[in-house]
Scaffold this motif. Sequence first.
Motif, PDB file in Angstrom:
ATOM      1  N   ARG A 290       0.847  -1.199   0.000  1.00 55.67           N
ATOM      2  CA  ARG A 290       0.000   0.000   0.000  1.00 55.67           C
ATOM      3  C   ARG A 290       0.884   1.252   0.000  1.00 55.67           C
ATOM      4  NH1 ARG A 290      -2.232   3.378   4.138  1.00 55.67           N
ATOM      5  NH2 ARG A 290      -4.337   4.145   3.649  1.00 55.67           N
ATOM      6  N   HIS A 291       0.596   2.164  -0.912  1.00 53.24           N
ATOM      7  CA  HIS A 291       1.313   3.438  -0.998  1.00 53.24           C
ATOM      8  C   HIS A 291       0.317   4.573  -0.843  1.00 53.24           C
ATOM      9  CE1 HIS A 291       4.911   1.407  -2.706  1.00 53.24           C
ATOM     10  NE2 HIS A 291       4.014   0.641  -3.326  1.00 53.24           N
ATOM     11  N   ARG A 292       0.685   5.565  -0.050  1.00 55.82           N
ATOM     12  CA  ARG A 292      -0.166   6.756   0.102  1.00 55.82           C
ATOM     13  C   ARG A 292       0.714   7.986   0.247  1.00 55.82           C
ATOM     14  NH1 ARG A 292      -5.734   7.950   2.461  1.00 55.82           N
ATOM     15  NH2 ARG A 292      -5.680  10.214   2.744  1.00 55.82           N
ATOM     16  N   ILE A 293       0.395   9.021  -0.522  1.00 52.21           N
ATOM     17  CA  ILE A 293       1.101  10.301  -0.445  1.00 52.21           C
ATOM     18  C   ILE A 293       0.070  11.399  -0.210  1.00 52.21           C
ATOM     19  CG2 ILE A 293       2.564  11.972  -1.631  1.00 52.21           C
ATOM     20  CD1 ILE A 293       3.699   9.722  -3.288  1.00 52.21           C
ATOM     21  N   ASP A 294       0.283  12.188   0.851  1.00 53.53           N
ATOM     22  CA  ASP A 294      -0.531  13.372   1.122  1.00 53.53           C
ATOM     23  C   ASP A 294       0.392  14.582   1.091  1.00 53.53           C
ATOM     24  OD1 ASP A 294      -3.344  12.345   2.072  1.00 53.53           O
ATOM     25  OD2 ASP A 294      -1.873  11.055   3.069  1.00 53.53           O
ATOM     26  N   ALA A 295       0.025  15.588   0.319  1.00 47.79           N
ATOM     27  CA  ALA A 295       0.864  16.776   0.179  1.00 47.79           C
ATOM     28  C   ALA A 295      -0.001  18.022   0.160  1.00 47.79           C
ATOM     29  CB  ALA A 295       1.718  16.703  -1.088  1.00 47.79           C
ATOM     30  N   ILE A 296       0.547  19.099   0.719  1.00 53.03           N
ATOM     31  CA  ILE A 296      -0.146  20.384   0.695  1.00 53.03           C
ATOM     32  C   ILE A 296       0.883  21.503   0.558  1.00 53.03           C
ATOM     33  CG2 ILE A 296      -0.199  20.441   3.223  1.00 53.03           C
ATOM     34  CD1 ILE A 296      -2.792  22.112   2.964  1.00 53.03           C
ATOM     35  N   LEU A 297       0.601  22.412  -0.332  1.00 59.80           N
ATOM     36  CA  LEU A 297       1.432  23.599  -0.545  1.00 59.80           C
ATOM     37  C   LEU A 297       0.573  24.813  -0.219  1.00 59.80           C
ATOM     38  CD1 LEU A 297       4.078  24.910  -1.604  1.00 59.80           C
ATOM     39  CD2 LEU A 297       3.035  24.894  -3.882  1.00 59.80           C
ATOM     40  N   ALA A 298       0.981  25.576   0.796  1.00 63.49           N
ATOM     41  CA  ALA A 298       0.193  26.717   1.255  1.00 63.49           C
ATOM     42  C   ALA A 298       1.014  27.990   1.138  1.00 63.49           C
ATOM     43  CB  ALA A 298      -0.266  26.511   2.702  1.00 63.49           C
ATOM     44  N   ALA A 299       0.404  29.035   0.604  1.00 67.90           N
ATOM     45  CA  ALA A 299       1.044  30.339   0.464  1.00 67.90           C
ATOM     46  C   ALA A 299       0.175  31.384   1.155  1.00 67.90           C
ATOM     47  CB  ALA A 299       1.237  30.694  -1.007  1.00 67.90           C
ATOM     48  N   LYS A 300       0.784  32.191   2.009  1.00 66.60           N
ATOM     49  CA  LYS A 300       0.060  33.212   2.741  1.00 66.60           C
ATOM     50  C   LYS A 300       0.000  34.493   1.925  1.00 66.60           C
ATOM     51  CE  LYS A 300       0.288  33.739   7.076  1.00 66.60           C
ATOM     52  NZ  LYS A 300       0.704  34.055   8.462  1.00 66.60           N
ATOM     53  N   ASP A 316      -3.984   1.042  -3.256  1.00 65.68           N
ATOM     54  CA  ASP A 316      -4.312  -0.012  -2.303  1.00 65.68           C
ATOM     55  C   ASP A 316      -5.166  -1.035  -3.042  1.00 65.68           C
ATOM     56  OD1 ASP A 316      -4.938  -1.650  -0.222  1.00 65.68           O
ATOM     57  OD2 ASP A 316      -5.802  -0.093   1.061  1.00 65.68           O
ATOM     58  N   LYS A 317      -4.589  -2.208  -3.266  1.00 63.62           N
ATOM     59  CA  LYS A 317      -5.292  -3.229  -4.049  1.00 63.62           C
ATOM     60  C   LYS A 317      -6.555  -3.713  -3.359  1.00 63.62           C
ATOM     61  CE  LYS A 317      -4.175  -7.258  -6.929  1.00 63.62           C
ATOM     62  NZ  LYS A 317      -4.487  -6.518  -8.162  1.00 63.62           N
ATOM     63  N   ASN A 318      -6.641  -3.507  -2.029  1.00 62.40           N
ATOM     64  CA  ASN A 318      -7.838  -3.923  -1.306  1.00 62.40           C
ATOM     65  C   ASN A 318      -9.015  -2.984  -1.548  1.00 62.40           C
ATOM     66  OD1 ASN A 318      -6.747  -6.249  -0.019  1.00 62.40           O
ATOM     67  ND2 ASN A 318      -5.674  -4.914   1.426  1.00 62.40           N
ATOM     68  N   THR A 319      -8.743  -1.803  -2.116  1.00 63.89           N
ATOM     69  CA  THR A 319      -9.823  -0.855  -2.393  1.00 63.89           C
ATOM     70  C   THR A 319     -10.027  -0.620  -3.886  1.00 63.89           C
ATOM     71  OG1 THR A 319      -8.303   1.017  -2.170  1.00 63.89           O
ATOM     72  CG2 THR A 319      -9.474   0.319  -0.194  1.00 63.89           C
ATOM     73  N   SER A 320      -8.950  -0.743  -4.669  1.00 58.52           N
ATOM     74  CA  SER A 320      -9.065  -0.557  -6.115  1.00 58.52           C
ATOM     75  C   SER A 320      -7.828  -1.140  -6.794  1.00 58.52           C
ATOM     76  CB  SER A 320      -9.190   0.927  -6.460  1.00 58.52           C
ATOM     77  OG  SER A 320      -9.206   1.126  -7.859  1.00 58.52           O
ATOM     78  N   ASN A 321      -7.996  -1.580  -8.026  1.00 52.26           N
ATOM     79  CA  ASN A 321      -6.869  -2.141  -8.771  1.00 52.26           C
ATOM     80  C   ASN A 321      -6.023  -1.072  -9.462  1.00 52.26           C
ATOM     81  OD1 ASN A 321      -7.410  -4.870  -8.144  1.00 52.26           O
ATOM     82  ND2 ASN A 321      -9.000  -4.945  -9.737  1.00 52.26           N
ATOM     83  N   SER A 322      -6.437   0.159  -9.388  1.00 50.85           N
ATOM     84  CA  SER A 322      -5.694   1.247 -10.027  1.00 50.85           C
ATOM     85  C   SER A 322      -5.414   2.354  -9.000  1.00 50.85           C
ATOM     86  CB  SER A 322      -6.476   1.817 -11.219  1.00 50.85           C
ATOM     87  OG  SER A 322      -7.746   2.274 -10.800  1.00 50.85           O
ATOM     88  N   ILE A 323      -4.599   3.306  -9.425  1.00 52.54           N
ATOM     89  CA  ILE A 323      -4.213   4.407  -8.539  1.00 52.54           C
ATOM     90  C   ILE A 323      -5.390   5.359  -8.343  1.00 52.54           C
ATOM     91  CG2 ILE A 323      -2.673   6.388  -8.264  1.00 52.54           C
ATOM     92  CD1 ILE A 323      -0.559   4.863  -9.816  1.00 52.54           C
TER      93      ILE A 323
END
Length: 338
Positions: A290-300, A316-323
């Motif tokens: 299982r691979h997961r990436i969370d990213a956020i870019l914030a500018a004030k 996650d192959k347990n939830t879907s066969n694709s990304i």
Amino acid sequence: MLKTGLGLFFLLLLSFSLTVEAQDTDTLKKDSIKIDTNQLNKYRLYPKKNSIPVKARELKIQQELIPVTLMDYKVNYWHKNITFALNFNQAAFSNNYSAGGVTSVALGSNFIYHIEYNKAPFSYVSELNLLYGKSKNKGQGSRKTNDRMFFDNKIASQISKHWFFFGSLSFESQFDKGYQYDANNVLPPVLISNLMSPGYLTESVGFEYKPTTYFDLRLGTGTARQTFVLDTTIYHNNPGNYGVTPGKTIRTDIAFQMVAIFDKDIAKNMHFNARYDMFVPYGESLAYVRHRIDAILAAKVNRLINVSLNGTMLFDKNTSNSIQGTEGLSLGILYKFP
């Protein structure tokens, strides 16, 4: 005789007055003469130096203890901060607008509570991240745009300059029901997720590498994860059922976990945060990693207004066969305390 005597008297008086006048004239002449004061100073009498005997005292330097009142200073090893963000998007179109369009309203919110304790060699970090958003288009019901509940706790003990031994406990789920919608709006929406369906509880023990303050790498050599699906009504709507066997509500996996966190100001008034999570179950093929990436870019923009770009990528192959992926661009209010 009388005349002769008077003449002699006046003659003597005249001579006396002339003598006095001559003496006064000499005195005036003497007073008008310039006198050299340097010559007079030679003959003046001054007292000799140290004419009065003075008893000399020996100079002594010694340490004296002065009472000092210490201020009541306390070292605080705890650091806390709260971040709250609220984003609002709206669009409106007239019925005869030639280019077309759908009137919509969207609202998103994000709440982060971060607490940290540092007192060598021990450290503790806890973070609660709550994310929720909804949108409503004209002619359609309200739909979720974001929904996540994430709670992470980690305690570590330093074993070298950059290496730590750590133990962590994390929880992840969602607030509201999730539906799969028909693209043509013909079929009714299908329920595919709910609170604690799925829900994840992960315990991990391993080693942590922290070369800088903004990068953190965890290697969880001993990791256990429980997957919960408590809403049994989604069994028939989601064939994978998040890896949980139909008829059961929990599944446990033993795995190796790697978590990499990057959190830094990359420019003035611009902050980037990314988290990568890799979960490798023992005893299963690599296709189930299982691979997961969370990213956020914030500018004030200013003290309260900010622009943020966030995205999530999941395999996650347990939830879907694709990304799977999601992305959002928003302008809103961001408040951080302190």
